[in-house]
Design an enzyme around this catalytic site. Structure first.
Site, PDB file in Angstrom:
ATOM      1  N   TYR A 111      -2.527  -8.574   9.700  1.00  0.00           N
ATOM      2  CA  TYR A 111      -3.326  -8.264   8.507  1.00  0.00           C
ATOM      3  C   TYR A 111      -4.749  -7.885   8.926  1.00  0.00           C
ATOM      4  O   TYR A 111      -5.315  -6.897   8.463  1.00  0.00           O
ATOM      5  CB  TYR A 111      -3.338  -9.492   7.597  1.00  0.00           C
ATOM      6  CG  TYR A 111      -3.833  -9.251   6.199  1.00  0.00           C
ATOM      7  CD1 TYR A 111      -2.947  -8.943   5.179  1.00  0.00           C
ATOM      8  CD2 TYR A 111      -5.186  -9.333   5.889  1.00  0.00           C
ATOM      9  CE1 TYR A 111      -3.396  -8.735   3.884  1.00  0.00           C
ATOM     10  CE2 TYR A 111      -5.642  -9.123   4.608  1.00  0.00           C
ATOM     11  CZ  TYR A 111      -4.737  -8.827   3.604  1.00  0.00           C
ATOM     12  OH  TYR A 111      -5.193  -8.605   2.334  1.00  0.00           O
ATOM     13  N   ASP A 146      -8.613 -11.229  -0.417  1.00  0.00           N
ATOM     14  CA  ASP A 146      -7.782 -10.736   0.695  1.00  0.00           C
ATOM     15  C   ASP A 146      -8.157 -11.380   2.034  1.00  0.00           C
ATOM     16  O   ASP A 146      -7.291 -11.526   2.916  1.00  0.00           O
ATOM     17  CB  ASP A 146      -7.939  -9.218   0.838  1.00  0.00           C
ATOM     18  CG  ASP A 146      -7.168  -8.461  -0.228  1.00  0.00           C
ATOM     19  OD1 ASP A 146      -6.117  -8.940  -0.676  1.00  0.00           O
ATOM     20  OD2 ASP A 146      -7.625  -7.366  -0.615  1.00  0.00           O
ATOM     21  N   HIS A 153     -11.313  -8.999  -7.028  1.00  0.00           N
ATOM     22  CA  HIS A 153     -11.023  -7.715  -6.372  1.00  0.00           C
ATOM     23  C   HIS A 153     -10.101  -6.925  -7.296  1.00  0.00           C
ATOM     24  O   HIS A 153      -9.152  -7.486  -7.850  1.00  0.00           O
ATOM     25  CB  HIS A 153     -10.347  -8.024  -5.032  1.00  0.00           C
ATOM     26  CG  HIS A 153      -9.881  -6.849  -4.243  1.00  0.00           C
ATOM     27  ND1 HIS A 153     -10.514  -5.633  -4.209  1.00  0.00           N
ATOM     28  CD2 HIS A 153      -8.811  -6.731  -3.396  1.00  0.00           C
ATOM     29  CE1 HIS A 153      -9.859  -4.823  -3.391  1.00  0.00           C
ATOM     30  NE2 HIS A 153      -8.822  -5.462  -2.902  1.00  0.00           N
ATOM     31  N   ASP A 189      -2.735  -4.970  -6.644  1.00  0.00           N
ATOM     32  CA  ASP A 189      -1.895  -6.130  -6.322  1.00  0.00           C
ATOM     33  C   ASP A 189      -2.463  -7.422  -6.916  1.00  0.00           C
ATOM     34  O   ASP A 189      -1.746  -8.411  -7.062  1.00  0.00           O
ATOM     35  CB  ASP A 189      -1.679  -6.286  -4.805  1.00  0.00           C
ATOM     36  CG  ASP A 189      -2.951  -6.199  -3.995  1.00  0.00           C
ATOM     37  OD1 ASP A 189      -3.861  -5.450  -4.371  1.00  0.00           O
ATOM     38  OD2 ASP A 189      -3.040  -6.886  -2.965  1.00  0.00           O
ATOM     39  N   HIS A 225     -12.204  -6.141   1.475  1.00  0.00           N
ATOM     40  CA  HIS A 225     -12.217  -4.859   2.146  1.00  0.00           C
ATOM     41  C   HIS A 225     -12.504  -3.690   1.225  1.00  0.00           C
ATOM     42  O   HIS A 225     -12.398  -2.532   1.654  1.00  0.00           O
ATOM     43  CB  HIS A 225     -10.870  -4.642   2.864  1.00  0.00           C
ATOM     44  CG  HIS A 225      -9.705  -4.470   1.913  1.00  0.00           C
ATOM     45  ND1 HIS A 225      -8.877  -3.386   1.983  1.00  0.00           N
ATOM     46  CD2 HIS A 225      -9.269  -5.200   0.875  1.00  0.00           C
ATOM     47  CE1 HIS A 225      -7.948  -3.483   1.042  1.00  0.00           C
ATOM     48  NE2 HIS A 225      -8.175  -4.571   0.369  1.00  0.00           N
ATOM     49  N   GLU A 283      -8.108  -4.281  -6.692  1.00  0.00           N
ATOM     50  CA  GLU A 283      -6.925  -3.565  -6.215  1.00  0.00           C
ATOM     51  C   GLU A 283      -5.701  -4.033  -7.021  1.00  0.00           C
ATOM     52  O   GLU A 283      -5.598  -5.213  -7.387  1.00  0.00           O
ATOM     53  CB  GLU A 283      -6.727  -3.797  -4.705  1.00  0.00           C
ATOM     54  CG  GLU A 283      -5.811  -2.755  -4.106  1.00  0.00           C
ATOM     55  CD  GLU A 283      -5.891  -2.642  -2.581  1.00  0.00           C
ATOM     56  OE1 GLU A 283      -6.617  -3.425  -1.939  1.00  0.00           O
ATOM     57  OE2 GLU A 283      -5.204  -1.743  -2.041  1.00  0.00           O
ATOM     58  N   HIS A 306       0.861  -1.192   0.000  1.00  0.00           N
ATOM     59  CA  HIS A 306       0.000   0.000   0.000  1.00  0.00           C
ATOM     60  C   HIS A 306       0.895   1.239   0.000  1.00  0.00           C
ATOM     61  O   HIS A 306       0.822   2.061   0.919  1.00  0.00           O
ATOM     62  CB  HIS A 306      -0.929   0.046   1.226  1.00  0.00           C
ATOM     63  CG  HIS A 306      -2.138  -0.827   1.108  1.00  0.00           C
ATOM     64  ND1 HIS A 306      -2.856  -1.247   2.197  1.00  0.00           N
ATOM     65  CD2 HIS A 306      -2.776  -1.342   0.031  1.00  0.00           C
ATOM     66  CE1 HIS A 306      -3.871  -1.993   1.808  1.00  0.00           C
ATOM     67  NE2 HIS A 306      -3.845  -2.058   0.496  1.00  0.00           N
ATOM     68  N   HIS A 336      -3.200 -13.723  -0.734  1.00  0.00           N
ATOM     69  CA  HIS A 336      -1.863 -13.454  -0.177  1.00  0.00           C
ATOM     70  C   HIS A 336      -1.543 -14.560   0.824  1.00  0.00           C
ATOM     71  O   HIS A 336      -2.395 -14.943   1.629  1.00  0.00           O
ATOM     72  CB  HIS A 336      -1.820 -12.134   0.611  1.00  0.00           C
ATOM     73  CG  HIS A 336      -2.139 -10.920  -0.198  1.00  0.00           C
ATOM     74  ND1 HIS A 336      -1.303 -10.407  -1.153  1.00  0.00           N
ATOM     75  CD2 HIS A 336      -3.214 -10.095  -0.165  1.00  0.00           C
ATOM     76  CE1 HIS A 336      -1.841  -9.314  -1.684  1.00  0.00           C
ATOM     77  NE2 HIS A 336      -3.010  -9.110  -1.109  1.00  0.00           N
TER      78      HIS A 336
END
Ligand code: FEO
Length: 397
Positions: A193, A165, A79, A83, A146, A81, A23, A226
């Site tokens: 996390y 996530d 998701h 990553d 999230h 995001e 992040h 992850h």
């Protein structure tokens, strides 16, 4: 690199041993991380997730070298995001027209990020994708776990939950599975996390988990995006999440301070000592915010029933490491924790009041009025701090 998880499901992600910040610079990753992507092969083939953009080239090349790039029929983007979606542009340049399964919010996020008009197939909870050979993906929207776009998918035929996530950790491992890694590192990275990323969404975590458990689906593995795959006792991490989401706390208190000339440090250590004297069974940690890592500090706050925060007054304010930690706490919104403030000062002495305001703004209940001492604490000042700690500990249930 392709690693078989079952005969029909493979890991095709990237282990990032070098990652130390995630992040941007916001999240420390002492043990690296991984961007897990999965290939599910029935009569049709689905790729679930991609990897972060620095690894886009090698990701697509690996799929090509393994001879599977051209066999992919569907891309599932749980998701958006970066990553997880970062290799989508490279993948879709290699495989133009590949249908992308995601939520309606996923389309917004992916379009907003990549400005591409890919062949989006919007899915909702309960929608399915039949891969043939007895394999079906069922989609489950999980908004704000999230991001608004987040979803999970469940693979019947193999009984695998792809949870994105959720249930993940920033932990690099080549051995993939939860029973093959150091258990202390795994627990620490999993709780860190949760504390740093999922705390604000705890109510939604509880509801979503209970909704999914109510379906009574058999779960042989949980594959997050992850860290490790939960293969041994996969529901253990689900049970841990239910505990963490329920305003988790241990019999622990944390004293967090920053100090310029040691006066506030001496106060903090005396307060911590007083707390230990009053409650010998309670773990009391005394940590310098400027010397530690803010995400690790937040993890200690997460585990604590009380957080005692100290800063000297500096330029009519507080030191920046304490300001940063209080801002993290405000955003995360911990519940049912008690707090107090302390600090030394020379002439104006605003720090204690400012810390109290910040603690209150972060939803922490003040257990006692703060303590401030001018200049260096002497014996009587330290006695006041010891008493302050003892009284504080006595107020904790
Ligand atoms: Fe791992 Fe929300 O991205």
């Amino acid at each position: 690199m392709i690693k078989a998880i079952t005969d029909r499901v493979s890991w095709v992600g990237k282990v990032d041993w070098e990652l130390r910040r995630f992040h941007g610079e916001e999240y420390s990753t002492h043990h690296g991380s991984s961007y897990n992507a999965y290939l599910v092969r029935g009569e049709k083939t689905a790729l679930i997730e991609t990897v972060w953009s620095p690894f886009a080239g090698e990701f697509v090349e690996n799929l090509a070298r393994a001879g599977v790039l051209d066999t992919i029929d569907f891309l599932v983007a749980n998701h958006a995001e970066p990553d997880h979606s970062g290799a989508m542009p490279e993948l879709l340049r290699a495989r133009p027209g590949l249908p992308v399964y995601c939520t309606a919010n996923g389309v917004k996020s992916l379009k907003g990020t990549y400005h591409q008009d890919w062949d989006f197939r919007v899915v909702k909870t309960g929608d399915t994708l039949d891969l043939g050979a007895g394999l079906t993906l069922t989609f489950v929207e999980a908004p704000m776990l999230h991001w608004p776009d987040t979803m999970f998918c469940y693979l019947s035929g193999e009984n695998i939950l792809f949870s994105n996530d959720a249930f993940g950790q920033h932990l690099a491992t080549e051995t993939l599975f939860n029973d093959t890694v150091d258990q202390c590192e795994l627990f620490q990275e999993a709780i860190k996390y949760y504390a740093n990323i999922l705390t604000p969404f705890s109510k939604l975590v509880t509801k979503k988990i209970n909704d999914v458990l109510a379906l009574q689906l058999p779960v042989s593995m949980i594959c997050p995006s992850h860290g490790v795959i939960w293969r041994k006792d996969p529901l253990s991490i689900v049970e841990a999440y239910l505990k963490w989401a329920d305003d988790y706390q241990e019999d622990q208190a944390v004293v967090v301070y920053d100090s310029m000339w040691n006066a506030t440090r001496l106060m903090g250590e005396a307060i911590a000592q007083g707390m230990r004297e009053a409650r010998p069974s309670m773990t009391v940690k005394c940590l310098n915010a400027a010397k530690g890592d803010v995400n690790d500090l937040i993890t200690e706050v997460f585990k604590s029933k009380a957080v005692v925060v100290g800063s000297p007054t500096f330029n009519r304010g507080i030191l920046r490491s304490i300001a940063a930690m209080l801002e993290e706490m405000r955003g995360l919104g911990f519940k049912k924790k008690k707090g107090a403030a302390f600090g030394s000062y020379g002439w104006s002495g605003e720090s204690v009041k400012m810390i109290e305001e910040a603690l209150t703004g972060a939803g922490i209940d003040l257990a006692a009025p703060g303590i401030k001492l001018a200049w260096q604490p002497d014996g009587s000042g330290l006695d006041q701090c010891l008493d302050f700690g003892r009284n504080l500990a006595a107020k904790l249930s």
